[in-house]
Scaffold this motif. Structure first.
Motif, PDB file in Angstrom:
ATOM      1  N   SER A 184       1.634  -1.892  -7.642  1.00  0.00           N
ATOM      2  CA  SER A 184       0.267  -2.371  -7.388  1.00  0.00           C
ATOM      3  C   SER A 184       0.447  -3.558  -8.168  1.00  0.00           C
ATOM      4  O   SER A 184       0.588  -4.078  -9.312  1.00  0.00           O
ATOM      5  N   THR A 185       0.305  -4.811  -7.304  1.00  0.00           N
ATOM      6  CA  THR A 185       0.043  -6.166  -7.764  1.00  0.00           C
ATOM      7  C   THR A 185      -1.345  -6.494  -7.694  1.00  0.00           C
ATOM      8  O   THR A 185      -2.216  -5.870  -7.190  1.00  0.00           O
ATOM      9  N   LEU A 186      -1.740  -7.680  -8.432  1.00  0.00           N
ATOM     10  CA  LEU A 186      -3.085  -8.396  -8.260  1.00  0.00           C
ATOM     11  C   LEU A 186      -3.495  -8.388  -6.786  1.00  0.00           C
ATOM     12  O   LEU A 186      -4.698  -8.113  -6.235  1.00  0.00           O
ATOM     13  N   THR A 187      -2.399  -8.725  -5.709  1.00  0.00           N
ATOM     14  CA  THR A 187      -2.801  -9.137  -4.514  1.00  0.00           C
ATOM     15  C   THR A 187      -3.064  -7.591  -3.713  1.00  0.00           C
ATOM     16  O   THR A 187      -3.965  -7.612  -3.168  1.00  0.00           O
ATOM     17  N   THR A 188      -2.173  -6.841  -3.858  1.00  0.00           N
ATOM     18  CA  THR A 188      -2.354  -5.522  -3.350  1.00  0.00           C
ATOM     19  C   THR A 188      -3.779  -4.742  -3.808  1.00  0.00           C
ATOM     20  O   THR A 188      -4.564  -4.171  -2.917  1.00  0.00           O
ATOM     21  N   GLU A 189      -4.151  -4.838  -5.079  1.00  0.00           N
ATOM     22  CA  GLU A 189      -5.120  -4.409  -5.546  1.00  0.00           C
ATOM     23  C   GLU A 189      -6.418  -4.995  -5.151  1.00  0.00           C
ATOM     24  O   GLU A 189      -7.376  -4.386  -4.747  1.00  0.00           O
TER      25      GLU A 189
END
Lengths: 212, 563
Positions: B510-515
């Protein structure tokens, strides 16, 4: 042939077309001037001597320095110094750091600093070690570039239109300085220029290159 | 050591960049034709393609992919070119250039969220004009965001592609002698815009052709922007591929791979069509030049382009502003232009999730960028020392990972990793990121490295410095600014990656973008705002450092202050 810089049967061609051919010996403290219009391969000749000939050119012949064949030595192991028309001082280093880059390794910190200070004094720039090279005048930069090269203790000096960016008054002054400092170290000098004044001041043999 | 290793680096770089892509395409083709031994399926069969053809959403989804991609590219290109034609060299242009450059690194997802929060029925634009202008006391029942034509999605892409094309154009302009062409055409009586299009545009376009293809392929196959702003009934083909990939059932996976090949075919078809369009435009352009007209509504065109560019800059900037307000908003009723109260509670509530995602994002981005910068410097140094230079044709290889749609090869790459039991942890994700980070890092480093005066190296060698010493003590320090800028570009590209993280990470990374994108369907604006802002900060901060660090280190070196 002993001491000095020898260009033995040197011939350079581009794409198979012969460009420059030279067979000469330059003794210690002597100057050989190579003249000719731009585009005849004067700088190419110097690139061959320093070992930085672009791959588009092919060359035959040998470069001998004090009797040793350096034709196939990498540029940084040849011991051949060069000055270009631009000073090419490293902009990220101070004047003193530029000189330290050139100064052959070895010696204590204090001894090295003393050598650098002495070199600056030699060209009347004492106290300039901490200066930013970008703040120097054209003549000052040329003098720093000269001393940086001499501190690396080359055994021959090449001049690639080294004075052509300087204005007339400065030009004679810097030229005399370069010859004086180099001859004090008994260096053979190979100079390419398109300026007759440079050739006259060099007071040595002159080779004319040109389309014949 | 370096003498033997260095010449291998260009090959190694190409393998790192193209290897996963080719493997992924291979891994997509097999299951698309019904071959998935892990699930007991043996091909070849056309079942998956038959099922795809039977999917009722297919015509609509394919059309959407084509229309969003082509319209985005046409609009962004037309606006950028007319802007440069009408304004380059003026003060307004310099201001706009400075405003647009940082916007380039704002991640697509954050820009898309910002736009949604601006123009949604309950967005800032509606609030600012209600009720005094619109008469609305409550948000109107309009489908603006996620409209079924994909218009909002197209707008969201256009505002992000204008800065990209503008910076590419500025780099190209430096090599086209545009100033003198302008002077000559002005002296011959040509208007600013007409003269520019007749004399400079052909040369500029030849240089930015590959970036334009990148925009086209990206617009056709983007997933995160399409999830946030695109239609749902049905969605674009790429979004549908990702949905099928996430279904547990193997038939859906086969379907996804068949659709991935269709996506690839659509992109190739669109590129070929675009190329034919270029030829047609060139032919028409020559006739236009031959007619000798001096002006064709130049002032109107230039004015229009300026208004549209400013609007797109404002859309991104305003979007970030509204994200910032939502992230600290307490109660915020419609149509109040600002919340009734402000609170840091939103940030506190998401602090642990944000921290975790930021950590993952940073680790991935830093490792990938470091690898990309080392490979790029190695390639350029090999080019300098051994003359191993990429030809013009070779540039295609560099752009290939950016032109082949992500949705066409990432599903296959995931399948391959799954079969090889390598689908765990963040290393595969990093490898996938490198495929997309590498080209950008190389491209941003290549020009300054090649522009470096090689005589500097000759002088240093004449001073007795070995090639390695020249690299470490002269070349890299002198090029510190471009190296750091390339690193910042790499970091921001990695931070913005959605699909590689989602698919290759198998949903476990989970990265900031996927979250942030995962929050899109939930509609919790405060949560979206915090993640979107954090994502933007992670992409922008490196640029601030890249500008600030050399300025600090070289504060006493005038010769390096404009480098």
């Amino acid at each position: 042939m002993g001491e000095g810089l020898t260009l033995k049967d040197v011939a350079i061609a581009k794409d198979g077309v012969p460009l420059v051919a030279l067979d000469r010996h330059i003794g210690p403290g002597e100057v050989l001037t190579v003249m000719g219009p731009s585009g005849v391969g004067k700088s190419t000749l110097l690139a061959f001597v320093t070992g930085t000939l672009p791959s588009a050119f092919t060359a035959t012949g040998q470069v001998l320095l004090d009797g040793t064949d350096v034709t196939h030595a990498p540029p940084h192991r040849r011991g051949i110094g060069i000055l270009f028309q631009d000073d090419l001082l490293f902009p990220h280093l101070s004047v003193g750091q530029n000189l330290a880059f050139g100064l052959a390794p070895g010696g204590s910190r204090a001894a090295r600093r003393a050598q650098i200070e002495a070199a600056l004094e030699e060209v009347e720039l004492a106290g300039y070690a901490d200066r930013d090279p970008a703040t120097l005048s054209g003549g000052q930069k040329a003098r720093v570039a000269l001393m940086r090269m001499l501190l690396s203790e080359p055994r021959a000096l090449l001049l690639d239109e080294a004075f052509s960016r300087l204005d007339a008054a400065l030009r004679a002054q810097v030229r005399d300085l370069v010859f004086a400092r180099a001859q004090a170290r008994a260096l053979p000098i190979l100079m390419v220029t398109h300026d007759v004044e440079d050739a006259r001041a060099a007071d040595g043999a002159v080779v004319m290159l040109g389309r014949t | 050591m370096s003498r033997r290793f260095l010449p291998l680096l260009p090959a190694l770089t190409l393998i790192a960049m193209l290897g996963p892509m080719l493997a992924g395409l291979y891994g997509t083709i097999l299951p698309a034709f019904g071959h998935l031994p892990a699930a007991g399926r043996e091909g070849p069969s056309l079942e998956a393609f038959r099922a795809l053809a039977d999917w009722p959403g297919l015509p609509r989804a394919s059309t959407l992919s084509l229309s969003t991609g082509i319209v985005t590219t046409l609009l962004a290109l037309a606006i950028t070119m007319t802007l440069v034609a009408g304004w380059s060299g003026t003060r307004a242009f310099r201001v706009l250039e400075r405003a647009l450059s940082p916007l380039l690194s704002v991640p697509h997802a954050a820009a898309a969220f910002g736009l949604a929060f601006l123009i949604a029925p309950s967005g800032w634009v509606a609030r600012a004009t209600s009720p005094w202008l619109t008469g609305w006391e409550r948000p109107p029942d309009l489908l603006i965001v996620q409209d079924s034509w994909g218009l909002t999605m197209t707008a969201g892409l256009v505002i992000k592609e204008i800065p990209f094309l503008l910076l590419m154009t500025l780099a190209a302009l430096a090599q086209t002698d545009a100033a003198r062409a302008r002077a000559i055409s002005a002296a011959l009586g040509y208007g600013r815009v007409t003269g520019w299009f007749k004399t400079v545009f052909p040369r500029v376009y030849a240089q930015i052709r590959l970036p334009v293809y990148v925009v086209l392929a990206y617009g056709m196959s983007v997933v995160d922007v399409a999830v946030i702003l695109g239609p749902n009934t049905p969605s674009t083909l790429s979004v549908q591929i990702v949905r099928w990939m996430s279904e547990p059932d193997f038939d859906a996976r086969l379907l996804a791979n068949a659709a991935a090949l269709l996506q690839l075919a659509l992109v190739v078809g669109a590129l070929v069509t675009w190329r034919l369009g270029e030829i047609a435009i060139a032919w028409l352009g020559l006739r236009w030049v031959a007619r000798g007209g001096r002006s064709s509504g130049d002032a109107t065109l230039a004015g229009g382009a300026l208004v549209l560019s400013v609007t797109s800059a404002l859309a991104i900037g305003g979007g970030l502003a509204v994200l910032a307000v939502w992230s600290v908003a307490g109660f915020w009723g419609f149509p109040d232009p600002l919340p009734a109260s402000f609170t840091l509670g939103n940030w506190a509530r998401h602090a642990s999730g944000l921290n975790e995602a930021l950590g993952q994002t940073a680790v991935i981005a830093c490792v990938v960028t470091l690898a990309a910068v080392i490979l790029a410097i190695g390639c350029l140094e090999a080019e300098h020392r051994h003359g191993l230079r990429l030809t013009r044709r070779g540039m295609w290889l560099l752009y290939l990972p950016l032109i082949v749609p992500q949705t066409a090869f990432l599903p296959g790459l995931q399948t391959l990793l799954l079969n090889a039991n390598l689908d765990r942890g963040i290393w595969p994700v990093m490898l996938a990121h490198l495929v997309f980070v590498m080209p950008y890092v190389f491209l941003s480093l290549a020009d300054p490295f090649r522009a470096w005066d090689p005589r500097t190296a000759n002088v240093a060698a004449a001073l007795g410095a070995s090639p390695d010493r020249v690299l470490w003590q002269v070349r890299l320090p002198m090029l510190l600014r471009p190296v750091l800028t390339a690193a910042a570009v790499g970091l921001s590209v990695s931070v913005g990656q959605y699909l590689p993280t989602l698919l290759i990470g198998g949903g476990r990374v989970s990265t900031l973008t996927t979250e942030a994108v995962a929050l899109a369907s939930g509609g919790d604006r405060r949560a979206i705002a915090t993640y979107g802002l954090m994502q933007t900060a992670a992409a922008l901060l490196p640029f601030a450092l890249a500008l600030g660090l050399p300025a600090l280190m070289f504060r006493n070196r005038k010769g390096l202050q404009h480098g």
